[in-house]
Design a protein around this motif. Sequence first.
Motif, short mmCIF file in Angstrom:
data_model
loop_
_atom_site.label_atom_id
_atom_site.label_comp_id
_atom_site.label_asym_id
_atom_site.label_seq_id
_atom_site.Cartn_x
_atom_site.Cartn_y
_atom_site.Cartn_z
N ALA A 65 0.82 -1.21 0.00
CA ALA A 65 0.00 0.00 0.00
C ALA A 65 0.85 1.26 0.00
O ALA A 65 0.39 2.33 -0.40
CB ALA A 65 -0.93 0.00 1.21
N ASP A 188 -5.12 -3.83 -3.20
CA ASP A 188 -4.52 -3.40 -1.94
C ASP A 188 -5.61 -3.01 -0.94
O ASP A 188 -5.37 -2.96 0.26
CB ASP A 188 -3.58 -2.22 -2.16
CG ASP A 188 -2.39 -2.59 -3.04
OD1 ASP A 188 -2.00 -3.77 -3.02
OD2 ASP A 188 -1.86 -1.70 -3.73
N TYR A 228 -5.19 -0.55 -6.70
CA TYR A 228 -4.14 -1.48 -7.11
C TYR A 228 -2.84 -0.71 -7.34
O TYR A 228 -2.78 0.16 -8.21
CB TYR A 228 -4.54 -2.23 -8.39
CG TYR A 228 -3.49 -3.19 -8.88
CD1 TYR A 228 -3.31 -4.42 -8.26
CD2 TYR A 228 -2.67 -2.86 -9.96
CE1 TYR A 228 -2.32 -5.30 -8.70
CE2 TYR A 228 -1.69 -3.73 -10.41
CZ TYR A 228 -1.51 -4.95 -9.77
OH TYR A 228 -0.54 -5.81 -10.20
N ARG A 229 -1.85 -0.98 -6.50
CA ARG A 229 -0.56 -0.28 -6.55
C ARG A 229 -0.75 1.22 -6.51
O ARG A 229 -0.04 1.97 -7.19
CB ARG A 229 0.23 -0.71 -7.78
CG ARG A 229 0.63 -2.19 -7.76
CD ARG A 229 1.55 -2.54 -8.92
NE ARG A 229 1.93 -3.95 -8.85
CZ ARG A 229 2.71 -4.57 -9.74
NH1 ARG A 229 3.20 -3.88 -10.77
NH2 ARG A 229 2.99 -5.84 -9.60
#
Length: 368
Positions: A65, A188, A228-229
């Motif tokens: 994260a 995440d 996500y990322r």
Amino acid sequence: MSEVYAVRRGLLRDRCAAVGSAAALVSRPANVRYLAGGAPPGAVLLLGPGGDVLLSPRAPGGDPADGRTDDRLRVSVLPAAEGDPVVAAADLATSSGAESLAVEEHHLTVSRHRAMGSVAPRLRLADLGATVEQLRVVKDEEEIACLRIAAEITDQALGELLESILVGRTERHLALELERRLVDHGADGPAFATSVATGPNSGQGRHRPSDRRVEEGDFLSVCLGANYRGYRCEIGRTFVIGTTPADWQIELYDLVFAAQRAGREALVPGAAYRDVDRAARYLLDSAGHGGGLAPWTGHGVGLEIDEDPQLAPAAMGKLDACVPVTVEPGVHLPGRGGVRIDDTLVVRPEADGGPELLTITTKELLAL
């Protein structure tokens, strides 16, 4: 990716130099991540004559994260006694020979701004403004790839929910299940607080889920997205529960669907932000729903779920290619419910096929 972050920092340094500042301090978390690749919470980025330094209250770890910090970037982990990284950055800028420092005044509190002045009284503080946010508007293909995966995860989570039994379950329960499914599929975490709205609550933007239970004949509106990322997307869909839709539900759904399609079709490079909003808003306003519409039709997404550009009636500016945005018109009828349809798309030129739809869950009015 290290080269990408170095180029981004170089662009910011050039913009600062153009207005007479040899150093810049970036403190807004999304902006720090954009320029540094990743950072622990509370970290700030100093671009100065002594080199680029990430000042952090703790060492970067393995938490996805937080992202992955650029290997080329010097990291300074501050002892607990040194306190605020912003203040430490001002002190470091002064010791490196900087006479002025551009800061993100829209993010700094008054007390932090004063603290910087107290440790570096001769350092002239200038306003960096929204320079980094402006750099973030147009995404590169690596960023779009992350958004594409975030959208795939979101579609998967929503698709699985639609296959389950919904009648009798609460809005809150369904929202929690959607967020769990996002993580199960590789997110995440959620991009924002998931919204589930049923019956008279349906169609409201960002409705906070309640303990109301799903009933047959309800409209069910959901709005969710995966992180996500660090990159965040958004999808919103409306369904009917357990029965053939009533005539008024079909009529309202068709209207919102037409408005959303008009907004999507208006997403071309060079289109004015306000014209995209107008394309969707006109249909809803003409049908008599103008008074209850949201102040915008859509917005940019990326490292934050709500970033520039804003697709709104008074918005200034024009779309560029490779800008991801949402198109999310909706109508809510008090006491009855409503419809909201929301997609994340990337602006592309017509030669490349036009706007790229990232969220692909069907927009057909399904009876679940």
